[in-house]
Design a protein around this motif. Structure first.
Motif, PDB file in Angstrom:
ATOM      1  N   PRO A  91      -8.319  35.680 -47.577  1.00 21.76           N
ATOM      2  CA  PRO A  91      -9.442  36.522 -47.496  1.00 21.76           C
ATOM      3  C   PRO A  91      -9.196  37.228 -45.875  1.00 21.76           C
ATOM      4  O   PRO A  91      -9.607  38.301 -45.660  1.00 21.76           O
ATOM      5  CB  PRO A  91     -10.546  35.857 -47.606  1.00 21.76           C
ATOM      6  N   THR A  94      -7.138  40.395 -45.019  1.00 24.94           N
ATOM      7  CA  THR A  94      -7.435  41.698 -45.676  1.00 24.94           C
ATOM      8  C   THR A  94      -7.950  42.487 -44.194  1.00 24.94           C
ATOM      9  O   THR A  94      -8.680  42.128 -43.273  1.00 24.94           O
ATOM     10  CB  THR A  94      -8.433  41.573 -46.609  1.00 24.94           C
ATOM     11  N   ARG A 131     -12.227  39.810 -54.476  1.00 22.39           N
ATOM     12  CA  ARG A 131     -12.178  38.738 -53.642  1.00 22.39           C
ATOM     13  C   ARG A 131     -12.960  37.581 -54.591  1.00 22.39           C
ATOM     14  O   ARG A 131     -13.771  37.983 -55.141  1.00 22.39           O
ATOM     15  CB  ARG A 131     -12.995  39.027 -52.424  1.00 22.39           C
ATOM     16  N   ASP A 133     -14.477  33.737 -54.179  1.00 23.08           N
ATOM     17  CA  ASP A 133     -14.688  32.673 -53.287  1.00 23.08           C
ATOM     18  C   ASP A 133     -15.914  31.766 -53.849  1.00 23.08           C
ATOM     19  O   ASP A 133     -16.491  30.890 -53.198  1.00 23.08           O
ATOM     20  CB  ASP A 133     -15.183  33.130 -51.892  1.00 23.08           C
ATOM     21  N   GLN A 139     -10.102  30.205 -52.982  1.00 20.16           N
ATOM     22  CA  GLN A 139     -10.452  31.299 -52.132  1.00 20.16           C
ATOM     23  C   GLN A 139      -9.568  32.201 -51.976  1.00 20.16           C
ATOM     24  O   GLN A 139      -8.245  31.771 -51.433  1.00 20.16           O
ATOM     25  CB  GLN A 139     -11.330  30.921 -50.797  1.00 20.16           C
ATOM     26  N   VAL A 141      -8.051  36.747 -52.120  1.00 19.43           N
ATOM     27  CA  VAL A 141      -8.140  38.310 -52.379  1.00 19.43           C
ATOM     28  C   VAL A 141      -6.934  38.624 -53.211  1.00 19.43           C
ATOM     29  O   VAL A 141      -6.103  38.666 -52.900  1.00 19.43           O
ATOM     30  CB  VAL A 141      -8.485  38.933 -51.434  1.00 19.43           C
TER      31      VAL A 141
END
Length: 356
Positions: A91, A94, A131, A133, A139, A141
């Motif tokens: 994540p 990004t 995404r 999480d 977790q 993307v």
């Protein structure tokens, strides 16, 4: 290096990245309320070869023949009919994306991606990624392959791409977390490897050497495979290892950490590939812990310090049964009656390995 850009407006959506193999624990889930860490290392991305995300179709709706054409050979709850080739990143890697509020559903503690792409390109508004999480999920993307493009030559930017990276001291992933529990990553990797190992057994017993291999693989192998008959021997093989004695019937080899290609061995007729960092610890890291013992005065050469001692979990190691089921369902061999019987036994009792 590679950047991910929006296919509609060319806005940059990621930091510079290098491609690595898809982690073996990418689709692992672990219990309500358990917050898992980030799946990908910073500065890396991986590509999912299978369909990812919604829409989903049930096994009864798809049917055995169509499921087999999509690479699933035993009954599962549902099959993804999303696109192949999703790109997964951390994540924090990004750039230039915003959440889509109406697609931010989650089961408990965060976003689960069940509503489809929930990140849009900040510049043009196109939905580009999902995404994830929520608790129980790693977790990450996941960029939709139809919505983005990759730009760049994907050069590794200083990363060592040779097999010698596996022999670097301290490189492997340890089997015990700092909290003192068995690593969930190890549980997933061993669960996947166990599925391949059971399939490679041909329905006969398989032995592994004493030590960490016996702790992680041995107990469940003994419970799943029938006793009696010829016994096959499985052992580690790969870069930096020098075989002593006859070659094993089944070689446990590493996948290259960047390409995902398995180590090629000519000495064993069958090979089962494991994630590189888990293999590296099994093959090269665990041997160091055997030197650790309390000592006083000056430490002899080659003996490691005894403070702190290696972490030792309180309970038995259990391979992840859900990863085992998912992996075995995607092996054509599961259509054989003896292996399908094992698949059905574990599927019927996923919270406790049959026979243990």
């Amino acid at each position: 290096m590679t950047e991910i850009v929006c296919a509609a407006c060319d806005a940059v959506l990621s930091a510079p990245l290098s491609q690595v193999a898809l982690p073996g624990h990418a689709h692992q889930t672990w219990g309500n309320g358990v917050l898992l860490p980030v799946l990908m290392e910073p500065g890396t991305y991986a590509v999912e070869p299978e369909p990812y995300g919604p829409p989903w179709r049930t096994w009864s709706d798809v049917g055995e023949e169509e499921a087999a054409a999509r690479g699933v050979f035993a009954p599962v709850h549902a099959l993804s009919y999303g696109d192949r080739g999703a790109i997964v990143v951390a994540p924090g890697d990004t750039r230039g994306t915003v959440l889509i509020p109406e697609r931010c559903g989650g089961y408990c503690c965060g976003l689960d991606g069940g509503d489809g792409p929930n990140l849009a390109c900040e510049q043009c508004g196109r939905a580009v990624a999902t995404r994830v999480d929520d608790c129980s999920l790693w977790q990450a993307v996941w960029f939709a392959p139809h919505a983005v493009r990759r730009l760049g030559d994907d050069a590794p930017a200083g990363r060592d791409l040779g097999w010698e990276v596996l022999a670097r001291p301290g490189w492997g992933a340890p089997p015990v977390d700092l909290s003192g529990v068995w690593s969930r990553r190890w549980e997933a990797v061993v669960g996947a490897g166990l599925a391949h190992l059971v399939a490679a057994s041909g329905g006969t017993p398989v032995t592994v050497p004493d030590g960490l291999l016996a702790i992680t693989f041995g107990r469940v192998l003994g419970a799943l495979l029938p006793p009696g008959g010829p016994v096959k021997r499985a052992a580690l093989a790969g870069p930096g290892l020098h075989a002593a004695g006859p070659a094993p019937d089944i070689a446990l080899v590493p996948r290259h950490p960047r390409t995902g290609e398995p180590w090629r061995t000519a000495s064993s007729p069958v090979a089962v590939a494991l994630d590189a960092e888990v293999w590296a610890y099994l093959a090269l890291g665990f041997r160091d812990e055997r030197f650790r013992a309390p000592a006083t005065g000056g430490l002899p050469e080659g003996v490691l310090r005894d403070d702190p001692l290696p972490l030792r979990p309180a309970g038995h190691f259990w391979p992840d049964p859900w990863v085992f089921i998912r992996t075995l369902a995607r092996l054509p061999a599961v259509r054989q009656p003896w292996l399908r019987s094992i698949y059905d036994r574990v599927t019927d009792r996923p919270f406790g390995w049959p026979g243990l």
